[in-house]
Scaffold this motif. Structure first.
Motif, PDB file in Angstrom:
ATOM      1  N   ILE A 170     -42.573  15.587 -12.941  1.00  0.00           N
ATOM      2  CA  ILE A 170     -43.617  16.359 -13.622  1.00  0.00           C
ATOM      3  C   ILE A 170     -43.294  16.543 -15.102  1.00  0.00           C
ATOM      4  O   ILE A 170     -44.170  16.364 -15.966  1.00  0.00           O
ATOM      5  N   PHE A 171     -42.051  16.891 -15.408  1.00  0.00           N
ATOM      6  CA  PHE A 171     -41.693  17.264 -16.774  1.00  0.00           C
ATOM      7  C   PHE A 171     -40.998  16.160 -17.571  1.00  0.00           C
ATOM      8  O   PHE A 171     -40.820  16.303 -18.783  1.00  0.00           O
ATOM      9  N   GLU A 172     -40.589  15.075 -16.912  1.00  0.00           N
ATOM     10  CA  GLU A 172     -39.900  13.989 -17.600  1.00  0.00           C
ATOM     11  C   GLU A 172     -40.591  12.657 -17.314  1.00  0.00           C
ATOM     12  O   GLU A 172     -41.508  12.594 -16.487  1.00  0.00           O
ATOM     13  N   ASN A 173     -40.164  11.607 -18.003  1.00  0.00           N
ATOM     14  CA  ASN A 173     -40.784  10.289 -17.846  1.00  0.00           C
ATOM     15  C   ASN A 173     -39.802   9.286 -17.243  1.00  0.00           C
ATOM     16  O   ASN A 173     -38.681   9.127 -17.739  1.00  0.00           O
ATOM     17  N   TRP A 174     -40.253   8.610 -16.185  1.00  0.00           N
ATOM     18  CA  TRP A 174     -39.427   7.584 -15.559  1.00  0.00           C
ATOM     19  C   TRP A 174     -39.158   6.434 -16.518  1.00  0.00           C
ATOM     20  O   TRP A 174     -38.123   5.770 -16.429  1.00  0.00           O
ATOM     21  N   SER A 175     -40.073   6.218 -17.418  1.00  0.00           N
ATOM     22  CA  SER A 175     -39.921   5.107 -18.364  1.00  0.00           C
ATOM     23  C   SER A 175     -38.776   5.326 -19.348  1.00  0.00           C
ATOM     24  O   SER A 175     -38.337   4.392 -20.020  1.00  0.00           O
ATOM     25  N   ASP A 176     -38.273   6.585 -19.436  1.00  0.00           N
ATOM     26  CA  ASP A 176     -37.161   6.879 -20.341  1.00  0.00           C
ATOM     27  C   ASP A 176     -35.810   6.444 -19.766  1.00  0.00           C
ATOM     28  O   ASP A 176     -34.798   6.456 -20.468  1.00  0.00           O
TER      29      ASP A 176
END
Length: 309
Positions: A199-205
């Motif tokens: 929810i709060f972070e990006n898997w792409s990172d």
């Protein structure tokens, strides 16, 4: 020598070396991943791996009877522990944060005295305080920078939740299977952390390079399932405060590993801190020859008889 370096002693030494080795490995991996996703993935994968290994004793889960115990343990030992750890490191340097986290053995000793009826002699209290001072000395460089009030609160909450979680696990150890307690607390807690991170972070990172995969692989095999099985087995076999005191060695070993593998400096403070931790472990474990031998042999018997299947 054989009585000193018994099976349980070697298990305890293996535990502190596993945890001590994890800090430099995680330090290398963390820059390539969002913190909550990393915490959730390592907990969930570690729990699933352990579940696969003990699948043959799945009848011991007794979910309807014990689901609340699994969830409470997951809340304290996974969600709060890993969640507060990852967030707290955003506000404080690692040295100072480790000082706050490793106040846990002191809190654990007090909780074990209050709720588990373990002996709390003046010698043991002195040993716990000396051990904590050893950690402070090792991390004194981190104390010279600015201090975030939020970070301090998070660090103390993490130590408090860890100690409370350990005492709770020992309190219900006769009601639930120890292996499934560890596996399910990480599956439940890891799934919640992973969902929160989604929810709060990006898997792409996430950068799926060798350093990140090393950190994830180490955490999912040694750092979580193996280490926590050893930890809770030792907690249930002997005194919680005694086992907790040995965890004072973890940041010492972590600093040594960082010196060897990450070229971080080796200082006189590290040596002084290590000596204080050694004194701490001796004081907390000292009972006198006759009493100490009786307690050690009893814990050894418990440790040796608690096997899977």
């Amino acid at each position: 020598m054989g009585k000193v370096f018994s099976k349980s002693t070697w298990a305890l030494l293996l535990l502190v070396f596993i945890w001590g080795g994890s800090y430099p490995i995680y330090k290398v991996a963390v820059p390539y991943t969002p913190p909550l996703l990393f915490a959730g993935m390592r907990a969930l994968i570690g729990g699933l791996i352990l579940s696969a290994l003990i699948y043959k004793i799945r009848n011991r889960i007794k979910w309807r009877e014990n689901w609340a115990k699994y969830c409470i343990s997951a809340f304290f030992n996974t969600i709060l522990f890993f969640g507060l750890q990852t967030i707290g490191l955003m506000y404080l340097p690692g040295g100072l944060f480790s000082v706050l986290v490793y106040f846990q053995p002191v809190i654990l000793g007090l909780f074990a005295w209050i709720w588990l009826g373990e002996n709390m002699s003046p010698l043991k209290i002195m040993g716990l305080i000396i051990g904590f001072l050893g950690i402070v000395i090792v991390s004194v460089d981190g104390l010279t920078v600015h201090v975030s009030t939020i970070g301090v609160i998070l660090g103390l909450l993490m130590a408090f939740s860890w100690a409370l979680g350990v005492v709770y696990v020992k309190k219900v150890s006769k009601e639930v299977d120890a292996y499934w307690m560890v596996a399910l607390q990480f599956i439940i807690g890891g799934a919640i952390l992973l969902g929160t991170g989604t929810i709060f972070e990006n898997w792409s990172d996430i950068e799926w390079n060798s350093k990140y995969l090393l950190g994830l692989g180490y955490a999912s095999t040694f750092g979580i399932p193996l280490a926590y099985i050893i930890y809770y087995k030792l907690i249930n076999a002997g005194e919680a405060s005694k086992v907790g005191t040995f965890t004072f060695l973890v940041p010492i070993i972590a600093v040594f590993n960082s010196t060897v593998f990450l070229d971080e400096p080796l200082t006189y403070r590290l040596v002084a801190g290590l000596l204080l931790v050694g004194v701490s472990i001796f004081l907390v474990n000292y009972r006198g020859k006759k009493v100490n031998a009786s307690l050690f042999n009893r814990a050894q018997e418990k440790f040796n008889t608690k096997d899977v299947g």
